[in-house]
Design an enzyme around this catalytic site. Structure first.
Site, PDB file in Angstrom:
ATOM      1  N   HIS A  37     -27.093  75.966  48.278  1.00 46.75           N
ATOM      2  CA  HIS A  37     -25.799  76.669  48.182  1.00 46.75           C
ATOM      3  C   HIS A  37     -25.482  77.066  46.741  1.00 46.75           C
ATOM      4  CE1 HIS A  37     -24.471  76.431  52.369  1.00 46.75           C
ATOM      5  NE2 HIS A  37     -25.157  75.313  52.408  1.00 46.75           N
ATOM      6  N   GLY A 123     -33.639  78.238  63.942  1.00 43.39           N
ATOM      7  CA  GLY A 123     -32.451  77.386  63.726  1.00 43.39           C
ATOM      8  C   GLY A 123     -32.767  76.055  63.079  1.00 43.39           C
ATOM      9  N   ALA A 124     -33.895  75.957  62.383  1.00 42.91           N
ATOM     10  CA  ALA A 124     -34.287  74.675  61.784  1.00 42.91           C
ATOM     11  C   ALA A 124     -34.043  74.645  60.277  1.00 42.91           C
ATOM     12  CB  ALA A 124     -35.753  74.393  62.087  1.00 42.91           C
ATOM     13  N   SER A 127     -35.447  79.313  57.561  1.00 43.90           N
ATOM     14  CA  SER A 127     -35.288  80.747  57.317  1.00 43.90           C
ATOM     15  C   SER A 127     -36.132  81.624  58.219  1.00 43.90           C
ATOM     16  CB  SER A 127     -35.625  81.096  55.872  1.00 43.90           C
ATOM     17  OG  SER A 127     -34.741  80.480  55.039  1.00 43.90           O
ATOM     18  N   SER A 129     -34.912  83.691  60.207  1.00 48.95           N
ATOM     19  CA  SER A 129     -34.293  85.019  60.225  1.00 48.95           C
ATOM     20  C   SER A 129     -34.729  85.849  59.027  1.00 48.95           C
ATOM     21  CB  SER A 129     -32.773  84.915  60.315  1.00 48.95           C
ATOM     22  OG  SER A 129     -32.263  84.155  59.269  1.00 48.95           O
ATOM     23  N   GLU A 161     -28.996  90.947  57.037  1.00 50.81           N
ATOM     24  CA  GLU A 161     -28.366  89.687  57.457  1.00 50.81           C
ATOM     25  C   GLU A 161     -26.836  89.793  57.333  1.00 50.81           C
ATOM     26  OE1 GLU A 161     -30.596  86.717  57.768  1.00 50.81           O
ATOM     27  OE2 GLU A 161     -28.941  85.432  58.351  1.00 50.81           O
ATOM     28  N   ASP A 173     -33.641  82.994  50.555  1.00 52.52           N
ATOM     29  CA  ASP A 173     -34.592  82.959  51.664  1.00 52.52           C
ATOM     30  C   ASP A 173     -35.501  84.186  51.650  1.00 52.52           C
ATOM     31  OD1 ASP A 173     -33.019  80.810  52.214  1.00 52.52           O
ATOM     32  OD2 ASP A 173     -32.085  81.665  53.995  1.00 52.52           O
TER      33      ASP A 173
END
Ligand code: GLA
Length: 389
Positions: A37, A123-124, A127, A129, A161, A173
Site C-alpha cells: 500500500h 483472488g489470491a 495480481s 488481474s 483496472e 502489479d
C-alpha cells in the site's frame, strides 16, 4: 523456462476454434517482498514476477467483432469494437478495459479473437488481474503493430483496472508483471518510476506462499477507501506544509501535529504508510547486504501495521502469520497485496517447508474451516511473447 501446459492448452484451443496460428503472450503474477500500500502513496515497492502466469492467444478478424473465451471460467463473450463497455464483476473488464485505453489514446484496434487462460490463482493477492491486463496489452500492441513501449503499456493496463474494474490501484502489479526479471526483485520508486533490479539471494531459504483461500471480495471497495483516507491525511498536513504532495513527503512528526487529533483513523492509516516507506528502504538494504533475518523481522512488522493500523488483514491471514511467528525456520511472514484474503508470503528454510505445510494444513482447517494451499514461488521474467506452434 519450460513451456507451461496451460500455455499449450491456450494455444491449442485457439487453433481448434479459429483454425489458424495465434500470437501467444505470457504475463506473470507477482509477489511483493515488502512495501505494501505504498505505491499509490508515491513510495517504493519491492515486487518480483513469479513462475505462474496468464496466457493470451490472439488473432485478427476481418470484421470489427471481438470474441473472448476464458478457459479458466469456461465462458464466452462477444461484442464489437464500437460497443465495448465495463460489465460489473466480469473477467472481460481486464481485456476490454485495455482495448478502451488503446482507443482512447488514438491507437487503431480492429476486431480480434482471444483465448485466455492462466495458472495465477484468482483472488489470491498474486495480481491475476494485472497479469491479464498486461498479457492483453502486450498481445494487442504486437498484433496491431502499435509500437507502444513497455513503459507505457503498464499505464494502459493500470487505467484499464481503474476505469473498467473500478479499482483505483497503484502501479506495482502491472510494473512487476511487465518488468519482472528472473531471480531478481525490482526496487521501484513509484514517484519517479526509476527502478533497480536487486538479486534475490535467499541462501537456503525459499518464498512460500500460503493461500488462505479467502477470496478478497471486500478488497475493491475498501481499497478505494484506504486510498481516499491517505489523501485526506495529505490534505490535513498541507494546511501547515503547502509543499507536501503525498505521504512520500510526510514525516511522523507532521502526522502527530496535523492529523492525530483531527482524525485518529486517518492518522493510523497514514502512520502505517509513513513507517512502511522507511521499512522498505531499510529492508532493501538488508537484502543487498545478505541480512535476510533482518528483512524477515521487518516483514512481521509490516504485517502488524497492515493488520492493526491499516486494517486490511483478516482473521485467516492473521492466523497464518501468528502460526509461524515463533518458528525458527521462518525468517519473515506477512499478508501480501491489497488484503482481506489471498496469500501470506513467508521466507522459510527450504528443508523445513514440507513439515511446516503438513503441520499448518490441519490446524488452519480446524481454525477456519478452509483449505490451505501452499506454493513455492520461483522468480521469473516478466511479460513476453511465446514461441509456440
Ligand atoms: C493491490 C494493488 C497494488 C498495490 C497493492 C498493495 O495489489 O493493485 O497497486 O496497491 O494492492 O500494496
Amino acid at each position: 523456462m519450460n513451456l507451461s501446459p496451460i500455455a499449450e492448452r491456450t494455444n491449442r484451443k485457439y487453433r481448434e476454434l479459429y483454425d489458424e496460428k495465434p500470437l501467444v503472450s505470457r504475463s506473470p503474477g507477482r509477489v511483493n517482498i515488502i512495501g505494501e500500500h505504498t505505491d499509490y502513496n508515491e513510495g517504493f515497492v519491492l515486487p518480483a514476477a513469479i513462475d505462474k502466469a496468464v496466457y493470451v492467444a490472439i488473432g485478427k478478424r476481418k470484421d470489427d467483432r471481438i470474441e473472448l473465451h476464458s478457459l479458466e471460467f469456461d465462458d464466452f463473450y462477444s461484442t464489437t469494437v464500437a460497443d465495448i463497455a465495463p460489465r460489473e464483476g466480469q473477467w472481460t473488464n481486464y481485456v476490454l478495459g485495455v482495448v478502451a485505453q488503446f482507443i482512447k489514446r488514438g491507437h487503431p484496434i480492429g476486431g480480434f479473437n482471444l483465448v485466455l487462460d492462466g495458472e495465477v490463482p484468482f483472488g489470491a493477492g498474486l495480481s491475476s488481474s494485472a497479469a491479464v491486463e498486461c498479457a492483453t496489452a502486450f498481445a494487442l500492441n504486437e498484433l496491431f503493430q502499435l509500437g507502444v513501449p513497455r513503459e507505457d503499456l503498464i499505464f494502459i493496463a493500470q487505467k484499464a483496472e481503474h476505469e473498467y474494474a473500478k479499482v483505483m490501484c497503484g502501479i506495482m502489479d502491472q510494473f512487476a508483471s511487465m518488468f519482472g526479471k528472473k531471480d531478481h526483485v525490482v526496487k521501484l520508486d513509484c514517484k519517479t518510476m526509476e527502478y533497480e533490479y536487486v538479486p534475490l539471494r535467499l541462501d537456503g531459504y525459499k518464498i512460500l506462499l500460503l493461500n488462505t483461500n479467502v477470496k478478497h471480495s471486500l478488497s475493491s471497495s475498501e481499497y478505494n477507501v484506504r486510498r481516499e483516507q491517505c489523501e485526506q491525511g495529505v490534505a490535513l498536513v498541507r494546511k501547515g506544509h503547502a509543499d507536501v504532495n503525498s505521504l512520500r513527503d510526510i514525516t511522523l512528526d507532521m502526522l502527530d501535529r496535523y492529523v492525530a487529533t483531527v482524525d485518529p483513523v486517518v492518522y493510523n492509516r497514514c502512520r502505517y504508510v509513513v513507517e512502511e516507506k522507511q521499512r522498505l528502504l531499510a529492508g532493501c538494504d538488508d537484502l543487498k547486504a545478505g541480512h535476510v533475518e533482518a528483512l524477515g523481522r521487518k516483514m512481521f512488522q509490516t504485517h502488524d501495521g497492515l493488520s492493526n493500523l491499516y486494517e486490511v488483514s483478516c482473521r485467516e491471514l492473521d492466523f497464518l502469520v501468528d502460526a509461524v511467528r515463533e518458528d525458527p525456520a521462518v525468517l519473515g511472514a506477512r499478508m501480501m497485496g491489497g488484503g482481506f484474503g489471498g496469500c501470506t508470503i513467508n521466507i522459510v528454510r527450504e528443508d523445513a517447508i514440507d513439515q511446516l505445510v503438513s503441520a499448518l494444513t490441519p490446524s488452519y482447517h480446524v481454525a477456519t474451516g478452509l483449505e490451505l494451499t501452499a506454493y513455492i514461488a520461483a522468480i521469473e521474467d516478466g511479460t513476453s511473447l511465446l514461441d509456440i506452434d
